[in-house]
Design an enzyme around this catalytic site. Structure first.
Site, mmCIF file in Angstrom:
data_model
loop_
_atom_site.group_PDB
_atom_site.id
_atom_site.type_symbol
_atom_site.label_atom_id
_atom_site.label_comp_id
_atom_site.label_asym_id
_atom_site.label_seq_id
_atom_site.Cartn_x
_atom_site.Cartn_y
_atom_site.Cartn_z
ATOM 1 N N ASP A 184 0.827 -1.204 0.000
ATOM 2 C CA ASP A 184 0.000 0.000 0.000
ATOM 3 C C ASP A 184 0.863 1.256 0.000
ATOM 4 O O ASP A 184 1.846 1.351 0.743
ATOM 5 C CB ASP A 184 -0.901 -0.016 1.246
ATOM 6 N N GLU A 242 13.369 -16.423 -1.071
ATOM 7 C CA GLU A 242 13.795 -17.511 -0.187
ATOM 8 C C GLU A 242 12.696 -18.553 -0.004
ATOM 9 O O GLU A 242 12.964 -19.665 0.461
ATOM 10 C CB GLU A 242 14.179 -16.959 1.192
#
Length: 584
Positions: free
Chosen positions: A238, A290
């Site tokens: 956002d 990851e």
């Protein structure tokens, strides 16, 4: 609706003569990357307005989980979930008091985990809406800052500053809030005397973080890992462009709400698009990489021009960024052609997918916007009962056409809950129901976003149209929505719901999200926009009259009566069609 097929599996209509459309040079080549996010269709859910399972009048996570089978029938790849974190709800959850929890309004952490795992069983990822620019004034970090002394480490997590002039009675700079009024609020000292100010780009209950502080960066890295460990499929960021403010917080000569004006270009705005942002997003990309499943980062970055927006999705940065230039574009052929061409060129230059979007929780729905006579609405403002009202039939026809055409473009696409039902805004919502801080802070001068956030209809003859078992709704619904309820549209082949289902299925089958693009022009039709995506032609008629079609096999119409005209080689007014190209 799609065209019925004959027994051989081919369309029973074929346009063979064709109008003199000329294929232009290839503008965008087919994507070689097979990553899901390059062609993803992502469905936004605004939790408080999707489905209420308890009767409280507020949508919740269990309600979303219960309706996942219906979402799955649309054929979307992911759900972007607007904030459901603990919050005092001063800005509908975009004022977060705890980024690693669930507000009791929406359920429990167990409900969140159940939603994520159930969605995964349907092959749908859950994208979490993170709000890193600001938090709630009830967040523990901000409460600690208020209790601490000026110059303390606690206050360094935010933008605290002394006032100017006699008694410090003038705010530290001239920045205003995007919700109206000053962007600075003064707090008292422990002895009750006036103290420092803190900055808030939005409401006074939403203090901005100081992203130059490494402790803020560490705090959000922990939050990202928390939700990735819970199985999240990525994050929508956002107000991503506002996280860093220019060193020293200098005055700026732009408009009071921070937007540019002549002589003060957006690139110089000290509260937006600072270069330090890219270091943070590179780190966030490393964290996402990851984890298995390619978690995605999508920025809500209201940055212009498009060439600058592309910096946010350069290699090692975000995967996607919202294309607000496309959303802003009016019902205008040349404007649409320009933004499509410029978008593809800008994002191709950094090997990133372009995204396309027509509606979300912050703007008037496109079925409403397109029902106006090409009126440019400010983002963040809707239509109220004292404004000119849209032509709903025209708006729906254009909205269906715009969606069909958009889904024929290569790249990613975002859909907003309820648009598959043809919903427009609640444009006659009475003032006393309004809750948007934009409306409240401007004393009603700006109507705000409540009209596009109304709970959606599920069952035509049930309380609250099936949104809530008790009939309670946090915002009232329009009285004429029974005909738009999902159960009414479910088995109607001409419904907007089934148009979306068919379009998304064909989009996937034809590989349009990863396809190539070239414009397909007819100089005699200035209000027609046509493209060829690989072997599929998409034609959008923005005029008020029928127009001739190029040669091809019709696959999909936005207009329920489109087959009749297509049999004559025509496309109706304010409608769109997909055709399989006929190569000779």
């Amino acid at each position: 609706m799609s065209l019925p097929l004959d027994a051989s599996g081919t369309p029973d209509t074929q346009i063979t003569s064709g109008s003199p459309y000329a294929l232009q040079p290839l503008l965008h080549e087919s994507s070689e990357g097979e990553q899901w996010w390059r062609r993803a269709v992502i469905y936004q859910i605004y939790p408080r307005s999707f489905k209420d399972s308890t009767g409280s009048g507020m949508g919740d996570l269990a309600g979303i989980t219960a309706e996942l089978p219906k979402i799955a029938t649309l054929g979307v790849d992911a759900i972007w979930l607007s904030p459901f974190f603990p919050s005092p709800q001063k800005d509908a959850g975009y004022d977060v008091s705890d980024y690693r929890g669930v507000d009791p309004l929406f359920g429990t952490m167990e409900d969140a985990k159940t939603l994520i795992s159930t969605a995964a069983s349907f092959g749908i990822r859950i994208i979490i809406d993170i709000v890193p620019n600001h938090c709630s004034n009830e967040h523990e970090l901000f409460k600690a800052a208020l209790a601490a002394a000026p110059g303390s480490g606690e206050r360094a997590m935010f933008h605290f500053a002394d006032g100017l002039g006699e008694g410090g009675n003038t705010p530290p700079n001239n920045w205003f809030s995007l919700f109206g009024g000053s962007g600075w609020t003064r707090v008292p000292n422990p002895d009750g005397t006036p103290g420092q100010y803190y900055f808030h780009l939005f409401d006074a209950t939403q203090p901005d973080f100081n992203w130059r502080n490494p402790e803020v960066q560490e705090e959000f890295e922990t939050t990202l890992r928390f939700w990735l460990d819970a199985g999240a499929g990525g994050f929508r960021i956002d107000v991503a462009h506002a996280m860093f403010k220019k060193e020293g917080l200098p005055n700026w000569g732009g408009a009071p709400d921070g937007t540019p004006r002549p002589g003060f270009p957006f690139a110089d705005a000290p509260m937006f698009a600072q270069p330090e942002l890219h270091q943070v997003f590179a780190r966030w990309r490393e964290i996402c990489d990851e984890y298995p499943g390619e978690p995605v980062l999508c920025s809500e970055a209201n940055v212009r021009p498009l060439t600058r927006l592309a910096d946010w999705v350069a290699p090692g940065q975000m995967h996607q960024s919202f294309n607000f230039d496309y959303l802003r574009t009016l019902w205008d052929r040349d404007a649409l052609a320009t933004v499509i061409g410029e978008s593809l060129q800008a994002f191709d230059a950094v090997d990133a997918p372009t995204t396309w979007v027509l509606s979300n929780h912050d703007v008037s729905r496109h079925a409403t916007r397109f029902g106006l006579d090409n009126v440019a609405l400010d983002l963040g403002d809707g239509i109220g009962p004292r404004d000119p009202q849209p032509d709903t039939a025209l708006g729906l026809a254009r909205a269906r056409a715009a969606t069909v055409f958009m889904l024929g473009l290569p790249g990613g696409a975002y859909l907003y809950q309820g648009e598959e039902l043809g919903l427009g805004d609640h444009t006659t919502l009475a003032d006393h129901f309004r809750q948007d801080p934009t409306f409240l802070r401007s004393n009603g001068e700006r109507i705000g976003r409540d009209g596009c956030r109304v709970p959606i209809p599920w069952v035509h003859d049930a309380p609250a149209y099936g949104f809530s078992p008790t009939g309670n709704t946090w915002l009232p619904q329009p009285t004429d929505w029974a005909k738009l309820a999902r159960d009414v549209q479910q088995d109607d082949p001409a419904s907007t719901l089934n148009l979306y289902r068919t379009a998304l299925a064909l989009r996937s089958e034809l590989g349009l999200g990863l396809g190539s693009l070239a414009f397909f022009k007819n100089p005699d039709l200035p209000e027609v926009l046509a493209i060829r995506n690989s072997n599929t032609i998409s034609v959008l008629n923005l005029s008020a009259v029928s127009v001739p079609l190029p040669a091809g096999e019709p696959l999909l119409y936005s207009d329920p009566d489109g087959a009749t005209l297509a049999a004559q080689g025509l496309l109706g007014a304010n409608s769109a069609i997909w055709l399989r190209a006929i190569d000779h």
